[in-house]
Design a protein around this motif. Structure first.
Motif, PDB file in Angstrom:
ATOM      1  N   ILE A  96       3.610  13.985 -16.862  1.00 45.96           N
ATOM      2  CA  ILE A  96       3.829  12.547 -17.023  1.00 45.96           C
ATOM      3  C   ILE A  96       5.247  12.179 -16.607  1.00 45.96           C
ATOM      4  O   ILE A  96       5.473  11.186 -15.898  1.00 45.96           O
ATOM      5  N   THR A  97       6.221  12.977 -17.050  1.00 53.62           N
ATOM      6  CA  THR A  97       7.614  12.726 -16.672  1.00 53.62           C
ATOM      7  C   THR A  97       7.802  12.890 -15.169  1.00 53.62           C
ATOM      8  O   THR A  97       8.485  12.089 -14.520  1.00 53.62           O
ATOM      9  N   GLU A  98       7.198  13.898 -14.606  1.00 49.73           N
ATOM     10  CA  GLU A  98       7.299  14.149 -13.160  1.00 49.73           C
ATOM     11  C   GLU A  98       6.705  12.990 -12.359  1.00 49.73           C
ATOM     12  O   GLU A  98       7.278  12.562 -11.340  1.00 49.73           O
ATOM     13  N   ILE A  99       5.566  12.469 -12.806  1.00 44.65           N
ATOM     14  CA  ILE A  99       4.927  11.348 -12.116  1.00 44.65           C
ATOM     15  C   ILE A  99       5.836  10.127 -12.145  1.00 44.65           C
ATOM     16  O   ILE A  99       6.023   9.437 -11.129  1.00 44.65           O
ATOM     17  N   ARG A 139      11.380   7.359  -7.501  1.00 41.50           N
ATOM     18  CA  ARG A 139      12.093   7.933  -6.346  1.00 41.50           C
ATOM     19  C   ARG A 139      11.398   7.628  -5.029  1.00 41.50           C
ATOM     20  O   ARG A 139      12.047   7.259  -4.048  1.00 41.50           O
ATOM     21  N   GLU A 140      10.079   7.756  -4.990  1.00 40.05           N
ATOM     22  CA  GLU A 140       9.351   7.688  -3.720  1.00 40.05           C
ATOM     23  C   GLU A 140       8.579   6.391  -3.512  1.00 40.05           C
ATOM     24  O   GLU A 140       8.367   5.978  -2.378  1.00 40.05           O
ATOM     25  N   ALA A 141       8.132   5.774  -4.609  1.00 41.43           N
ATOM     26  CA  ALA A 141       7.311   4.566  -4.453  1.00 41.43           C
ATOM     27  C   ALA A 141       8.108   3.291  -4.714  1.00 41.43           C
ATOM     28  O   ALA A 141       7.567   2.186  -4.615  1.00 41.43           O
ATOM     29  N   GLY A 142       9.383   3.438  -5.070  1.00 38.48           N
ATOM     30  CA  GLY A 142      10.234   2.278  -5.238  1.00 38.48           C
ATOM     31  C   GLY A 142       9.910   1.419  -6.440  1.00 38.48           C
ATOM     32  O   GLY A 142      10.235   0.232  -6.474  1.00 38.48           O
ATOM     33  N   TYR A 143       9.271   2.002  -7.452  1.00 35.35           N
ATOM     34  CA  TYR A 143       8.895   1.248  -8.636  1.00 35.35           C
ATOM     35  C   TYR A 143       9.938   1.443  -9.719  1.00 35.35           C
ATOM     36  O   TYR A 143      10.269   2.576 -10.064  1.00 35.35           O
ATOM     37  N   ARG A 144      10.468   0.352 -10.249  1.00 34.69           N
ATOM     38  CA  ARG A 144      11.472   0.426 -11.300  1.00 34.69           C
ATOM     39  C   ARG A 144      10.789   0.347 -12.658  1.00 34.69           C
ATOM     40  O   ARG A 144      10.245  -0.688 -13.033  1.00 34.69           O
ATOM     41  N   PRO A 182       0.812  -1.217   0.000  1.00 32.53           N
ATOM     42  CA  PRO A 182       0.000   0.000   0.000  1.00 32.53           C
ATOM     43  C   PRO A 182       0.847   1.269   0.000  1.00 32.53           C
ATOM     44  O   PRO A 182       1.923   1.322   0.595  1.00 32.53           O
ATOM     45  N   TYR A 183       0.344   2.274  -0.684  1.00 30.59           N
ATOM     46  CA  TYR A 183       0.981   3.585  -0.643  1.00 30.59           C
ATOM     47  C   TYR A 183       0.735   4.214   0.727  1.00 30.59           C
ATOM     48  O   TYR A 183      -0.263   3.917   1.398  1.00 30.59           O
TER      49      TYR A 183
END
Length: 447
Positions: free
Chosen positions: A310-313, A319-324, A57-58
């Motif tokens: 889109i790029t910022e998201i 960076r913050e959600a750890g998604y590669r 969960p976020y």
């Protein structure tokens, strides 16, 4: 047109299309639907509901940050019209309250609940105007999961919807597994009843058509229930569902998730539901950024959206959600507009439009790049230097310059020695410092 429920003693599992011991089949029935787009269409988001079913969960803070970015991406005209939330955990409820406190008109915060009367109280307490309710549609779910008959399931659903309407809530019925459901035997009678209930309550019921296992296809000649055009057109024609009451929710099990969502728009569905980066349960949902691009392509205008978000998201997700994010992922992957072929790099040097999908620097804040490897040649190396250092046209290096030729010799030597990986940016910068020190003496690049 009046359609009665066809109750059956045994489930109709549509084995001619879904044999289970083989890949599902597409059956063409000789009938083709003509496109009939809604007068307008929008995007809805389920990043904080379906998107959370595929990952830890976020945090509430992460959800609020992403909600703010969705608001900016969707723009003042609300192209991203809604986003939905689970309402059961403390974190989810905190996130809902904090997003509501933002005071944004778009995306509207909506809920998702079980088909349980007691859950309506949660929706009301949270101050939400709309909630989704699970109303499974296929015999796979009705018979094999719920252990009910079609009539019993429909009566239970209608009782819950009636209670919600009596509570003054806008209802969104999620037709789970619609692409494996008996369209005329269950879906049409059920949806027709929902339309009647909504009309009587003066609270139109929204229908979310769920392609739960990604069986939908965008082809107008394929038979029901797999054809997205026929599902959407059929609900409009047979049940009187208006475009503004229709929403498509897909999954990517067969690689058709974005094409199906766009097909739904083209055949009269006003809302296409997606998630940031397509990240959702199992194979994921329509990627929000893909829906944005198809929206602009169909409309010919961004309608106030800020596509650079889109790029910022994507950067925030990593960076913050750890998604590669996969390097080759469209629009946001590290290499989505990177070319490695020397002949392509040569084309980029002459005119970047030859090998770039659009002005990615202007629209997404992502200028095209070249990765240097054994196929890059002098053209690729020159392009890398010019783009990496952001050199103005009158200051760019030429591919036949002695300095570039020397760097090319070094690159060739790497691969002659058996190297198999691309040359890193750091290695390239070292070579440029050695052979083109003037670039680093420039005050413009000193910082």
């Amino acid at each position: 047109m009046k359609h009665e429920l066809i109750d059956v003693a045994e489930p109709n599992l549509l084995r001619e299309q879904f044999p289970y011991d083989a890949v599902p089949r597409m059956i063409f029935d000789g009938e083709f639907e003509k496109p009939d787009p809604a007068p307008d269409f929008f995007i809805t988001d389920t990043t904080f509901r379906d998107g959370q079913q595929a990952r830890p969960p976020y945090t509430a803070g992460q959800i609020v940050a992403m909600y703010d970015m969705l608001h900016r991406l969707g723009g003042p005209n609300g192209v991203i019209r809604q986003t939905e939330f689970f309402l059961y955990s403390k974190t989810d409820r905190e996130a809902v309250n904090r997003c509501l406190a933002r005071g944004c008109e778009f995306p509207e915060v909506t809920g998702w609940i079980r088909a349980v009367k007691a859950d309506f109280k949660i929706v009301k307490e949270m101050g939400l105007r709309e909630t989704g309710i699970l109303t499974s549609a296929s015999d796979y779910h009705i018979f094999n999961k719920l252990k009910k008959t079609r009539r019993a399931a429909m009566n239970d659903y209608l009782e819950i919807v009636n209670a919600a309407l009596d509570a003054g809530l806008k209802i969104r019925c999620h037709l789970e597994d619609a692409t494996r459901a008996d369209f005329y035997g269950f879906v049409v009678p059920f949806v027709s009843k929902l339309m009647e209930l909504g009309d009587a309550a003066k609270l139109p019921v929204k229908i979310r058509v769920c392609d739960t296992l990604g069986f939908g296809v965008p082809y107008p000649g394929v038979a029901l229930p797999r054809s997205v055009p026929k599902l959407i057109s059929g609900l409009r024609r047979e049940c009187g569902v208006k475009p503004e009451q229709l929403e498509w929710h897909g999954h990517n099990d067969f690689h058709k998730v974005l094409a199906n969502a766009t097909a739904a728009w083209l055949y009269g569905c006003m809302y296409a539901n997606g998630t940031i980066l397509g990240y959702g349960e199992r194979t994921g949902n329509p990627p929000l950024e893909g829906l944005v691009m198809d929206y602009v392509s169909l409309k010919g205008d961004a309608n106030g959206m800020d596509l650079s978000v889109i790029t910022e998201i994507a950067e925030y997700f990593e960076r913050e959600a750890g998604y590669r994010i996969p390097a080759n992922y469209p629009f946001v992957g590290r290499d989505f507009n990177v070319t490695r072929a020397g002949i392509h790099a040569d084309g980029l040097l002459k005119d970047e439009e030859i090998y770039n999908v659009f002005d990615t620097a202007k629209i997404l804040g992502r200028p095209p790049r070249v990765a240097v490897d054994k196929t890059s040649g002098v053209a690729g190396i020159a392009w890398w230097i010019n783009s990496y250092f952001g050199l103005a046209r009158n200051a760019q290096v030429e591919k036949r310059s002695p300095e570039v030729m020397e760097i090319a010799k070094w690159v060739d030597a790497q691969y002659d020695d058996g190297r198999t990986t691309s040359i890193s940016d750091q290695e390239m910068e070292t070579q440029v410092r050695k052979h083109l020190p003037r670039l680093f003496e420039s005050a413009r690049l000193a910082g």
